[in-house]
Motif scaffolding. Sequence first.
Motif, PDB file in Angstrom:
ATOM      1  N   PHE A  24       0.805  -1.222   0.000  1.00 40.53           N
ATOM      2  CA  PHE A  24       0.000   0.000   0.000  1.00 40.53           C
ATOM      3  C   PHE A  24       0.841   1.276   0.000  1.00 40.53           C
ATOM      4  N   ARG A  25       2.154   1.167   0.140  1.00 42.89           N
ATOM      5  CA  ARG A  25       2.988   2.372   0.207  1.00 42.89           C
ATOM      6  C   ARG A  25       2.830   3.269  -1.027  1.00 42.89           C
ATOM      7  N   PRO A  26       2.834   2.728  -2.252  1.00 43.86           N
ATOM      8  CA  PRO A  26       2.668   3.628  -3.406  1.00 43.86           C
ATOM      9  C   PRO A  26       1.325   4.357  -3.390  1.00 43.86           C
ATOM     10  N   ARG A  27       0.310   3.688  -2.893  1.00 46.24           N
ATOM     11  CA  ARG A  27      -1.013   4.322  -2.841  1.00 46.24           C
ATOM     12  C   ARG A  27      -1.018   5.417  -1.773  1.00 46.24           C
ATOM     13  N   LEU A  28      -0.317   5.150  -0.670  1.00 42.87           N
ATOM     14  CA  LEU A  28      -0.216   6.168   0.377  1.00 42.87           C
ATOM     15  C   LEU A  28       0.562   7.381  -0.139  1.00 42.87           C
ATOM     16  N   GLU A  29       1.653   7.132  -0.845  1.00 44.53           N
ATOM     17  CA  GLU A  29       2.467   8.237  -1.406  1.00 44.53           C
ATOM     18  C   GLU A  29       1.578   9.147  -2.261  1.00 44.53           C
ATOM     19  N   ALA A  30       0.769   8.512  -3.128  1.00 44.00           N
ATOM     20  CA  ALA A  30      -0.070   9.296  -4.041  1.00 44.00           C
ATOM     21  C   ALA A  30      -1.144  10.066  -3.272  1.00 44.00           C
ATOM     22  N   LEU A  31      -1.757   9.408  -2.286  1.00 40.22           N
ATOM     23  CA  LEU A  31      -2.807  10.087  -1.518  1.00 40.22           C
ATOM     24  C   LEU A  31      -2.229  11.201  -0.655  1.00 40.22           C
ATOM     25  N   PHE A  32      -1.019  11.001  -0.146  1.00 40.41           N
ATOM     26  CA  PHE A  32      -0.407  12.027   0.696  1.00 40.41           C
ATOM     27  C   PHE A  32      -0.325  13.359  -0.056  1.00 40.41           C
ATOM     28  N   ASP A  33       0.120  13.301  -1.313  1.00 38.65           N
ATOM     29  CA  ASP A  33       0.254  14.539  -2.105  1.00 38.65           C
ATOM     30  C   ASP A  33      -1.104  15.229  -2.262  1.00 38.65           C
ATOM     31  N   LYS A  34      -2.134  14.425  -2.436  1.00 38.21           N
ATOM     32  CA  LYS A  34      -3.467  15.004  -2.635  1.00 38.21           C
ATOM     33  C   LYS A  34      -4.019  15.580  -1.333  1.00 38.21           C
ATOM     34  N   LEU A  35      -3.764  14.866  -0.244  1.00 43.27           N
ATOM     35  CA  LEU A  35      -4.255  15.347   1.052  1.00 43.27           C
ATOM     36  C   LEU A  35      -3.583  16.662   1.439  1.00 43.27           C
ATOM     37  N   ILE A  36      -2.280  16.748   1.229  1.00 35.36           N
ATOM     38  CA  ILE A  36      -1.596  17.987   1.627  1.00 35.36           C
ATOM     39  C   ILE A  36      -2.070  19.152   0.747  1.00 35.36           C
ATOM     40  N   ALA A  37      -2.361  18.859  -0.513  1.00 38.28           N
ATOM     41  CA  ALA A  37      -2.868  19.923  -1.400  1.00 38.28           C
ATOM     42  C   ALA A  37      -4.247  20.398  -0.921  1.00 38.28           C
ATOM     43  N   TRP A  38      -5.055  19.454  -0.458  1.00 34.99           N
ATOM     44  CA  TRP A  38      -6.391  19.841   0.041  1.00 34.99           C
ATOM     45  C   TRP A  38      -6.266  20.666   1.328  1.00 34.99           C
ATOM     46  N   HIS A  39      -5.386  20.248   2.215  1.00 38.00           N
ATOM     47  CA  HIS A  39      -5.215  20.992   3.463  1.00 38.00           C
ATOM     48  C   HIS A  39      -4.632  22.381   3.190  1.00 38.00           C
ATOM     49  N   ARG A  40      -3.786  22.479   2.166  1.00 41.65           N
ATOM     50  CA  ARG A  40      -3.244  23.804   1.781  1.00 41.65           C
ATOM     51  C   ARG A  40      -4.391  24.678   1.273  1.00 41.65           C
ATOM     52  N   TRP A  41      -5.292  24.059   0.503  1.00 42.21           N
ATOM     53  CA  TRP A  41      -6.465  24.798   0.013  1.00 42.21           C
ATOM     54  C   TRP A  41      -7.269  25.348   1.199  1.00 42.21           C
TER      55      TRP A  41
END
Length: 422
Positions: free
Chosen positions: A125-142
């Motif tokens: 699941f690490r690659p899936r976590l890596e991809a989701l992490f980028d999206k989550l941080i972008a949402w929190h930045r928003w």
Amino acid sequence: MTDQFQQAARAILRANDRGGYTVPNGRVYPFQWNWDSAFVALGFDTFDRDRAWTEVETLFRVQWSDGFVPHIVFWQDEEGYFPGPSVWSTGTEPPTSGITQPPVAATVVRRLWDSAAAAGAAEDFRPRLEALFDKLIAWHRWFAVNRDHEERGVVVAMHPWETGRDNSPEWDVPGEPIDISGVGDYVRRDTGHLDAKMRPTKLEYDRYLALVQYGRAQGWDHRKIAAGNPFRVADIGMSMILLRANRDLLALAGMLGRDGSEIAGWIARAEAGISWLWDEATSTWCSRDVLTGRFSGFVTSASFLSFYAGIADPAKDAAMLNHIERIAGKVRYLMPSLDPEDPGFQMIRYWRGPVWAVVNWMIGTGLSEAGHDNWGGKVRADTLDLIRTTGFYEAFSPIDGSGSGGDDFSWTAAIGLAWSKD
Ligand code: DGY
């Protein structure tokens, strides 16, 4: 061992699965909802790990380029819901709404990750976590840019629907200045499916639609909306949920060897600013109108998310524990969405009284983590008791346990699974 209750809960998630996303309830809410999907993933994780991750990934497939994640994704046409894509008119494909919802996803993803790691499946699941992490941080930045543009360390909601607690009395006074004169005629679908006594009023709906019209008139430019929206309320629920989500995101950053300094900055800002939402007059955490500075003064279920947010302030914690004890003396089941001693308390009307399993999950988790397991355990036991006795309803009366809103509800099934498994 899977018991009958868990089998029934799984069957609801399977039946509401539309292939990659789960509808909250097929009739009343026939699309993908943002925070519903996050909670649903917790339920899937108890029996189908891959499907749990997919639920969150499907939601983030529609993320806008500025990081925004909408509260509804209209993956397919469905006449049974209002307001649909043509009312929102965001111009995206697939169509979405133009507001967001409480950011529970990072907290859920951390849980999914921990559960995969505990099962020895971390590397899968690490690659899936890596991809989701980028999206989550972008949402929190928003969120940091568009929902806290005065940098107070809180989340300023632009719509009652954004808070997820649509008709909480917290929005009554801040909603008064909303001009509803241009709303026009419309036909509600929710009251065609459900008893109107369980739903928001016509005045509330007029305000919801007026705010949608306002956002649409700004072309869903979130900076413009943040600067001029007629409804701008620092929501205690979203503020606590984002603080918690940032703590979980920071833990994931550490785990992935990513730079967490930006997230740590958001946490520091929230820790310094959150006391702006402490109302000394009623000794409670509550929402506050940014336009007038007025506290709502209501003790709602969201007030108790301070434990989940990891705010350890002995005096404020003691005051909140006193509220719990007082409320527990008035209702059979914790935690009513509004203080039962409030004159506006209505045991089956949506967010003006009923118990919601997902809010209970956050409250109970937070209380237990903070060492108040007596109360955390009661919130959990009451929730399971309600679901087992009454069924998988949208919400429940805290007085007699009767169901409120739709049945066969996905997030209720998910919490039933998550809490009966632990
Ligand atoms: C509704 O339509 O009632 C929803 O809560 C909006 O998100």
